[in-house]
Design an enzyme around this catalytic site. Structure first.
Site, short mmCIF file in Angstrom:
data_model
loop_
_atom_site.label_atom_id
_atom_site.label_comp_id
_atom_site.label_asym_id
_atom_site.label_seq_id
_atom_site.Cartn_x
_atom_site.Cartn_y
_atom_site.Cartn_z
N ARG A 149 1.08 -1.12 -0.02
CA ARG A 149 0.12 0.07 0.02
C ARG A 149 0.93 1.20 0.00
NH1 ARG A 149 -2.14 -3.48 4.28
NH2 ARG A 149 -4.11 -4.39 3.75
N LYS A 173 -2.23 -2.30 8.09
CA LYS A 173 -3.39 -1.78 8.85
C LYS A 173 -3.32 -2.30 10.10
CE LYS A 173 -6.48 -0.84 4.87
NZ LYS A 173 -7.64 -1.05 4.11
N HIS A 245 -2.06 2.36 -5.94
CA HIS A 245 -2.76 1.35 -5.44
C HIS A 245 -2.90 0.18 -6.81
CE1 HIS A 245 -4.72 -0.26 -1.83
NE2 HIS A 245 -5.67 -0.82 -2.46
N ARG A 248 -0.29 -2.36 -6.78
CA ARG A 248 -0.70 -3.49 -5.75
C ARG A 248 -1.54 -4.51 -6.59
NH1 ARG A 248 -1.06 -4.56 -0.31
NH2 ARG A 248 -3.19 -5.07 0.50
N HIS A 271 -4.17 -9.14 3.70
CA HIS A 271 -5.46 -9.10 3.71
C HIS A 271 -5.90 -10.00 5.05
CE1 HIS A 271 -6.25 -8.08 -0.76
NE2 HIS A 271 -6.07 -6.83 -0.16
N TYR A 280 -9.46 -11.15 -7.05
CA TYR A 280 -8.47 -11.57 -8.11
C TYR A 280 -8.50 -12.72 -8.68
CZ TYR A 280 -5.99 -7.69 -6.03
OH TYR A 280 -5.68 -6.38 -5.37
#
Length: 299
Positions: A149, A173, A245, A248, A271, A280
């Site tokens: 990110r 995150k 992004h 990514r 994730h 994806y």
């Protein structure tokens, strides 16, 4: 309990116990503020502990009538569920009214991606005669070579680079750390930037461990990375919407198209849920469909 006290306690819980970033805490708080606003407009005022499942359903209908799109409704529902989970943990409520609340159906938008040739064009457009050109090449190679990110990139530390074993440690995150493999092209670009040019930057106190610095010796902003990429897109004439992004997404897409295990991709991207990574696989199906349409003689 009144709404202000409940929201204040919820914010403390998110920050201290869930270790969420300030932006995430603010987003969750805004969601509960909307529920407070709705309850305050009712003839019979609702307190946080008196809200029922039916009240929440009516709130979602109210939000939809105001023009809120399904994805925004789903985000608010996520905040509400977290809020009532907190109230339940604190014994402020005895049962969770949001437990049976269903999210609106959302058609997941497939993210834009770049082809390998597109990425090569963008990197080739960088002016390497300038010191920042070498740094910017290392930025793009790192974004594409490890799927970071943009915030993870700007906060990347020298002490978290393990280039000899082809890994970097990333803080994602919720301040969660993960080890991410990094490609050979990114390693080469990073070494050139760090060993040949970064050493000549007058570094400000407190920024000594940051990988990507500006000419004043402080870390780059997220905005700078966006603008730098936008400028390169203009130079190449690429007719796509490209952001940090996008690199990514391209990293993940090319791995899945190449047959990478979805769990491994989930781990690399950081994730929390495999369902986020599953987008994806849908993207991969779109790629297969377009390939059939283009090359199959009966299509």
């Amino acid at each position: 309990m009144d709404w202000r006290s409940a929201i204040k306690g919820f914010q403390a819980y998110l920050k201290l116990e869930k270790s969420l970033a300030d932006n995430s805490v603010e987003a969750y708080s805004r969601d509960i503020e909307k529920l407070f606003q709705y309850s305050d407009n009712k003839e019979v005022k609702l307190k946080p502990e008196s809200v029922t499942l039916n009240d929440l359903r009516e709130f979602i209908t109210w939000a939809a009538e105001l023009g809120m799109i399904p994805s925004s409704q789903a985000r608010i529902l996520s905040g509400i569920k977290a809020f009532y989970k907190y109230l339940l943990m604190e014994d402020i409520i005895k049962s969770d009214p949001s437990e049976l609340l269903e999210s609106p159906q959302i058609r997941r938008k497939l993210p834009d991606t770049l082809s390998y040739e597109d990425i090569e064009k963008l990197i080739a457009a960088i002016d390497l005669s300038k010191p920042e050109g070498t740094r910017n090449k290392a930025i793009l190679e790192t974004l594409y070579g490890s799927g970071l990110r943009v915030s993870e990139l700007t906060e990347l530390k020298l002490s978290n680079l393990y280039l000899d074993i082809e890994f970097i440690k990333v803080t994602g995150k919720g301040n969660k750390e993960r080890l991410v493999p990094i490609g050979g092209a990114a390693i080469r670009a990073l070494k050139i930037w760090i060993e040949n040019l970064r050493v000549h930057v007058p570094i400000k106190k407190g920024e000594e461990d940051i990988v990507f610095l500006n000419r004043r010796g402080t870390r780059l902003s997220r905005v700078y990375v966006f603008l730098m990429i936008k400028e390169l897109v203009g130079l190449t004439g690429l007719k796509k919407t490209v952001s940090p992004h996008t690199f990514r997404h391209s990293f993940a897409t090319h791995l899945v198209e190449g047959g990478a295990d979805l769990r491994a991709v989930q781990e690399m991207l950081g994730h929390e849920s495999i369902t986020t990574t599953e987008i994806y696989t849908h993207l991969n199906r779109e790629y297969l469909k377009s390939t059939i349409s283009q090359f199959h003689p009966r299509s």
